[in-house]
Design a protein around this motif. Structure first.
Motif, PDB file in Angstrom:
ATOM      1  N   ARG A 116       2.884   5.556   2.903  1.00 17.53           N
ATOM      2  CA  ARG A 116       3.368   4.501   2.200  1.00 17.53           C
ATOM      3  C   ARG A 116       1.944   3.902   1.581  1.00 17.53           C
ATOM      4  NH1 ARG A 116       8.088   5.373   0.921  1.00 17.53           N
ATOM      5  NH2 ARG A 116       9.704   5.404   2.590  1.00 17.53           N
ATOM      6  N   LEU A 117       2.084   3.123   0.572  1.00 12.27           N
ATOM      7  CA  LEU A 117       1.079   2.414  -0.136  1.00 12.27           C
ATOM      8  C   LEU A 117       0.425   1.418   1.004  1.00 12.27           C
ATOM      9  CD1 LEU A 117      -0.446   2.576  -2.802  1.00 12.27           C
ATOM     10  CD2 LEU A 117       0.792   0.621  -3.661  1.00 12.27           C
ATOM     11  N   TYR A 118       1.090   0.692   1.663  1.00 13.87           N
ATOM     12  CA  TYR A 118       0.352  -0.359   2.438  1.00 13.87           C
ATOM     13  C   TYR A 118      -0.125   0.241   3.841  1.00 13.87           C
ATOM     14  CZ  TYR A 118       4.347   0.384   5.771  1.00 13.87           C
ATOM     15  OH  TYR A 118       5.207   1.127   6.754  1.00 13.87           O
ATOM     16  N   GLU A 119       0.213   1.472   4.212  1.00 13.88           N
ATOM     17  CA  GLU A 119      -0.451   2.193   5.059  1.00 13.88           C
ATOM     18  C   GLU A 119      -1.830   2.570   4.537  1.00 13.88           C
ATOM     19  OE1 GLU A 119       3.374   4.429   7.332  1.00 13.88           O
ATOM     20  OE2 GLU A 119       2.338   5.301   5.875  1.00 13.88           O
ATOM     21  N   ILE A 120      -1.802   3.106   3.256  1.00  9.89           N
ATOM     22  CA  ILE A 120      -3.395   3.689   2.737  1.00  9.89           C
ATOM     23  C   ILE A 120      -4.043   2.219   2.635  1.00  9.89           C
ATOM     24  CG2 ILE A 120      -4.141   4.616   0.981  1.00  9.89           C
ATOM     25  CD1 ILE A 120      -2.775   6.534   2.667  1.00  9.89           C
ATOM     26  N   GLU A 121      -3.484   1.206   2.301  1.00  4.69           N
ATOM     27  CA  GLU A 121      -4.399   0.060   2.020  1.00  4.69           C
ATOM     28  C   GLU A 121      -4.900  -0.435   3.458  1.00  4.69           C
ATOM     29  OE1 GLU A 121      -3.799  -4.526  -0.011  1.00  4.69           O
ATOM     30  OE2 GLU A 121      -1.912  -3.577   1.191  1.00  4.69           O
ATOM     31  N   ASP A 122      -4.170  -0.105   4.499  1.00  4.15           N
ATOM     32  CA  ASP A 122      -4.497  -0.638   5.809  1.00  4.15           C
ATOM     33  C   ASP A 122      -5.848   0.207   6.247  1.00  4.15           C
ATOM     34  OD1 ASP A 122      -4.717  -2.135   8.362  1.00  4.15           O
ATOM     35  OD2 ASP A 122      -3.547  -0.539   9.173  1.00  4.15           O
ATOM     36  N   VAL A 123      -5.652   1.469   5.977  1.00  2.00           N
ATOM     37  CA  VAL A 123      -6.465   2.603   6.337  1.00  2.00           C
ATOM     38  C   VAL A 123      -7.985   2.462   5.660  1.00  2.00           C
ATOM     39  CG1 VAL A 123      -7.133   4.856   6.279  1.00  2.00           C
ATOM     40  CG2 VAL A 123      -4.897   4.232   7.069  1.00  2.00           C
ATOM     41  N   LEU A 124      -7.687   2.072   4.317  1.00  3.62           N
ATOM     42  CA  LEU A 124      -9.083   1.905   3.401  1.00  3.62           C
ATOM     43  C   LEU A 124      -9.511   0.280   3.499  1.00  3.62           C
ATOM     44  CD1 LEU A 124      -7.767   4.077   0.534  1.00  3.62           C
ATOM     45  CD2 LEU A 124      -9.348   4.762   2.410  1.00  3.62           C
ATOM     46  N   ARG A 125      -9.094  -0.311   4.358  1.00  4.18           N
ATOM     47  CA  ARG A 125      -9.334  -1.840   4.303  1.00  4.18           C
ATOM     48  C   ARG A 125     -11.105  -2.123   4.364  1.00  4.18           C
ATOM     49  NH1 ARG A 125      -9.424  -4.330  10.064  1.00  4.18           N
ATOM     50  NH2 ARG A 125      -8.733  -2.550  11.232  1.00  4.18           N
ATOM     51  N   LYS A 126     -11.558  -1.026   5.017  1.00 10.84           N
ATOM     52  CA  LYS A 126     -12.909  -1.305   5.235  1.00 10.84           C
ATOM     53  C   LYS A 126     -14.055  -0.690   4.272  1.00 10.84           C
ATOM     54  CE  LYS A 126     -13.043  -2.664   9.573  1.00 10.84           C
ATOM     55  NZ  LYS A 126     -13.308  -4.272   9.690  1.00 10.84           N
ATOM     56  N   GLN A 127     -13.147   0.068   3.200  1.00 16.21           N
ATOM     57  CA  GLN A 127     -13.779   0.891   2.205  1.00 16.21           C
ATOM     58  C   GLN A 127     -13.646  -0.488   0.937  1.00 16.21           C
ATOM     59  OE1 GLN A 127     -15.004   3.618   2.666  1.00 16.21           O
ATOM     60  NE2 GLN A 127     -13.856   4.303   4.592  1.00 16.21           N
ATOM     61  N   LYS A 128     -14.440   0.050   0.058  1.00 16.38           N
ATOM     62  CA  LYS A 128     -14.210  -0.729  -1.396  1.00 16.38           C
ATOM     63  C   LYS A 128     -13.027  -0.612  -2.179  1.00 16.38           C
ATOM     64  CE  LYS A 128     -18.220  -3.125  -0.695  1.00 16.38           C
ATOM     65  NZ  LYS A 128     -18.121  -4.576  -0.575  1.00 16.38           N
ATOM     66  N   PHE A 129     -11.697  -0.892  -1.582  1.00 18.37           N
ATOM     67  CA  PHE A 129     -10.476  -0.704  -2.332  1.00 18.37           C
ATOM     68  C   PHE A 129      -9.950  -2.060  -2.506  1.00 18.37           C
ATOM     69  CE2 PHE A 129     -11.318   3.544  -1.411  1.00 18.37           C
ATOM     70  CZ  PHE A 129     -10.931   4.205  -2.660  1.00 18.37           C
ATOM     71  N   LEU A 130      -9.235  -2.273  -3.702  1.00 22.53           N
ATOM     72  CA  LEU A 130      -8.670  -3.610  -4.037  1.00 22.53           C
ATOM     73  C   LEU A 130      -6.901  -3.423  -4.532  1.00 22.53           C
ATOM     74  CD1 LEU A 130      -9.222  -6.666  -4.265  1.00 22.53           C
ATOM     75  CD2 LEU A 130     -10.324  -5.974  -6.787  1.00 22.53           C
ATOM     76  N   ARG A 131      -6.530  -3.977  -4.101  1.00 16.74           N
ATOM     77  CA  ARG A 131      -5.080  -4.129  -4.330  1.00 16.74           C
ATOM     78  C   ARG A 131      -4.642  -4.894  -5.693  1.00 16.74           C
ATOM     79  NH1 ARG A 131      -0.421  -2.867  -0.970  1.00 16.74           N
ATOM     80  NH2 ARG A 131       1.666  -2.866  -2.347  1.00 16.74           N
ATOM     81  N   VAL A 132      -4.278  -4.324  -6.673  1.00 14.21           N
ATOM     82  CA  VAL A 132      -4.034  -4.966  -7.979  1.00 14.21           C
ATOM     83  C   VAL A 132      -2.771  -5.517  -8.505  1.00 14.21           C
ATOM     84  CG1 VAL A 132      -6.277  -4.247  -9.045  1.00 14.21           C
ATOM     85  CG2 VAL A 132      -4.029  -2.891  -9.564  1.00 14.21           C
ATOM     86  N   SER A 133      -1.720  -4.730  -7.664  1.00 11.09           N
ATOM     87  CA  SER A 133      -0.410  -5.071  -7.882  1.00 11.09           C
ATOM     88  C   SER A 133       0.532  -4.580  -6.961  1.00 11.09           C
ATOM     89  CB  SER A 133       0.269  -4.216  -9.165  1.00 11.09           C
ATOM     90  OG  SER A 133       0.362  -2.920  -9.057  1.00 11.09           O
ATOM     91  N   ASN A 134       1.803  -4.592  -6.571  1.00 10.25           N
ATOM     92  CA  ASN A 134       2.608  -4.248  -5.662  1.00 10.25           C
ATOM     93  C   ASN A 134       2.448  -2.453  -5.575  1.00 10.25           C
ATOM     94  OD1 ASN A 134       3.398  -6.636  -4.792  1.00 10.25           O
ATOM     95  ND2 ASN A 134       5.257  -6.721  -5.889  1.00 10.25           N
ATOM     96  N   SER A 135       2.162  -2.124  -6.524  1.00  7.47           N
ATOM     97  CA  SER A 135       2.280  -0.524  -6.864  1.00  7.47           C
ATOM     98  C   SER A 135       0.941   0.409  -7.149  1.00  7.47           C
ATOM     99  CB  SER A 135       3.222  -0.049  -7.698  1.00  7.47           C
ATOM    100  OG  SER A 135       2.937  -0.536  -9.014  1.00  7.47           O
ATOM    101  N   GLU A 136      -0.096  -0.655  -6.823  1.00  3.88           N
ATOM    102  CA  GLU A 136      -1.394   0.012  -7.020  1.00  3.88           C
ATOM    103  C   GLU A 136      -2.583  -0.301  -6.535  1.00  3.88           C
ATOM    104  OE1 GLU A 136      -2.986   2.167 -11.223  1.00  3.88           O
ATOM    105  OE2 GLU A 136      -1.486   0.611 -11.348  1.00  3.88           O
ATOM    106  N   ILE A 137      -3.355   0.283  -6.121  1.00  2.00           N
ATOM    107  CA  ILE A 137      -4.583  -0.108  -5.195  1.00  2.00           C
ATOM    108  C   ILE A 137      -5.891   0.649  -6.174  1.00  2.00           C
ATOM    109  CG2 ILE A 137      -6.169   0.282  -3.291  1.00  2.00           C
ATOM    110  CD1 ILE A 137      -3.313   0.394  -1.793  1.00  2.00           C
TER     111      ILE A 137
END
Length: 149
Positions: free
Chosen positions: A85-106
């Protein structure tokens, strides 16, 4: 709290020493953060096209997005389906340089080429490969703060 760093060329593995008067919740939390820091350094993800699995380097990812209740990774080489799921990927990549820009996109911050602020009420982020991503209004303040705009 005092922090000290000692560099020794002969040391093969990083060692962290916490010195405290007694074992407190703060010390326990600090130990947990240090252990979690090492665990969350993800360098690859697995993406799928048809019935083939591909190893994707995190540094190659342009964006991660959801569409029709599925999550995809987009790289310069194409789009790959992932099973998280998107929230799982966001959590995994939280130490990397990724940014959530909407409910459906990082998006990968390192792949941003420019940001168009001229559209009133909307922000358009252009990624490598001329990919345009529109920022959801509720994410605009967070993004501006993260990118120093």
């Amino acid at each position: 709290m005092q922090v000290d760093v000692k560099i020794k060329p002969c040391v093969e593995e990083v060692e962290v020493l916490i010195t405290a008067e007694k074992r407190t919740q703060f010390v326990n939390d600090l130990v947990e953060v240090i252990w979690d820091f090492d665990k969350h350094s993800v360098t690859t993800l697995t993406g799928y096209i048809d019935n083939r699995a591909y190893i994707i380097k995190v540094t190659d990812i342009l964006r991660i997005f959801s569409l029709n209740q599925k999550v995809y990774i987009q790289t310069a080489n194409g789009e790959f389906l992932i099973k998280n799921r998107l929230y799982e990927i966001e959590d995994v990549l939280r130490k990397q340089k990724f940014l959530r820009v909407s409910n459906s996109e990082i998006v990968n911050i390192k792949k941003i080429t420019d940001i168009d602020l001229s559209i009133i009420g909307r922000v358009c982020i252009r990624l490598s490969g001329d990919i345009c991503v529109y920022v959801s209004r509720r994410y605009i303040p967070k993004i501006k703060k993260s990118l120093g705009i």
